[in-house]
Design a protein around this motif. Structure first.
Motif, PDB file in Angstrom:
ATOM      1  N   PRO A  38       0.787  -1.248   0.000  1.00 21.70           N
ATOM      2  CA  PRO A  38       0.000   0.000   0.000  1.00 21.70           C
ATOM      3  C   PRO A  38       0.814   1.290   0.000  1.00 21.70           C
ATOM      4  O   PRO A  38       0.301   2.331  -0.393  1.00 21.70           O
ATOM      5  CB  PRO A  38      -0.841  -0.104   1.279  1.00 21.70           C
ATOM      6  CG  PRO A  38      -0.103  -1.071   2.145  1.00 21.70           C
ATOM      7  CD  PRO A  38       0.608  -2.020   1.217  1.00 21.70           C
ATOM      8  N   LYS A  39       2.080   1.244   0.411  1.00 21.03           N
ATOM      9  CA  LYS A  39       2.829   2.493   0.553  1.00 21.03           C
ATOM     10  C   LYS A  39       3.998   2.650  -0.422  1.00 21.03           C
ATOM     11  O   LYS A  39       4.651   3.678  -0.418  1.00 21.03           O
ATOM     12  CB  LYS A  39       3.345   2.618   1.987  1.00 21.03           C
ATOM     13  CG  LYS A  39       2.225   2.751   3.003  1.00 21.03           C
ATOM     14  CD  LYS A  39       2.760   2.965   4.403  1.00 21.03           C
ATOM     15  CE  LYS A  39       1.655   3.155   5.408  1.00 21.03           C
ATOM     16  NZ  LYS A  39       1.219   1.930   6.039  1.00 21.03           N
ATOM     17  N   SER A  41       5.527   2.673  -4.407  1.00 15.40           N
ATOM     18  CA  SER A  41       5.086   2.818  -5.799  1.00 15.40           C
ATOM     19  C   SER A  41       5.983   2.027  -6.750  1.00 15.40           C
ATOM     20  O   SER A  41       5.566   1.668  -7.844  1.00 15.40           O
ATOM     21  CB  SER A  41       5.045   4.283  -6.212  1.00 15.40           C
ATOM     22  OG  SER A  41       6.335   4.858  -6.078  1.00 15.40           O
ATOM     23  N   SER A  50      -0.880  -0.619  -5.271  1.00  8.44           N
ATOM     24  CA  SER A  50      -1.197  -0.282  -3.880  1.00  8.44           C
ATOM     25  C   SER A  50      -2.240  -1.215  -3.278  1.00  8.44           C
ATOM     26  O   SER A  50      -2.357  -1.304  -2.059  1.00  8.44           O
ATOM     27  CB  SER A  50      -1.656   1.165  -3.771  1.00  8.44           C
ATOM     28  OG  SER A  50      -2.836   1.362  -4.522  1.00  8.44           O
ATOM     29  N   SER A  51      -3.002  -1.915  -4.127  1.00  8.27           N
ATOM     30  CA  SER A  51      -3.992  -2.853  -3.596  1.00  8.27           C
ATOM     31  C   SER A  51      -4.257  -3.979  -4.594  1.00  8.27           C
ATOM     32  O   SER A  51      -4.016  -3.838  -5.796  1.00  8.27           O
ATOM     33  CB  SER A  51      -5.303  -2.137  -3.273  1.00  8.27           C
ATOM     34  OG  SER A  51      -5.995  -1.832  -4.464  1.00  8.27           O
TER      35      SER A  51
END
Length: 122
Positions: A38-39, A41, A50-51
């Motif tokens: 999630p954090k 890139s 991210s998901s």
């Protein structure tokens, strides 16, 4: 050896983390890695999602590197994936999620991705 599309849930850019080692070893064995965190890139130029809900298409394996509290929260996203099997690495075991996956005809395995690759059992 056939190449698989492998989602790494809990991907890391820290070289000491098992999810990072799994990314490297999977790629060394010719597999395509899809990274989810999630954090982050990117990791070494590779895109990081991210998901799980961002992923579209069919995947061979989801290898889990997050604790059971996190994976339970992701149950619906995991069930929506078109994935053949889910590997719960040591420390990520989740009886509830394994039961839900089995009910949905998704095979589960409690195993270490690194060991499976090292012993040609992946």
């Amino acid at each position: 050896m056939s190449s698989e599309k492998v989602i790494i849930l809990g991907a890391s850019d820290c070289v000491d983390r098992y999810s990072y080692k799994a990314m490297k070893m999977l790629e060394d064995h010719g597999h395509e890695t899809i990274l989810v965190h999630p954090k982050l890139s990117e990791i070494e130029g590779r895109k990081v999602f991210s998901s799980l809900s961002e992923l579209k298409g069919k995947y061979d394996t989801l290898t889990v590197y997050v604790n059971s509290k996190i994976s339970s929260q992701l149950k619906d996203e995991i069930l929506k994936l078109d994935v053949g099997r889910v590997i719960f690495n040591p420390g990520t075991e989740n009886d509830f999620l394994e039961s839900e996956l089995t009910k949905n005809n998704i095979s589960t395995e409690r195993a270490c991705t690194l060991v499976l690759l090292s012993t040609d059992q992946f």
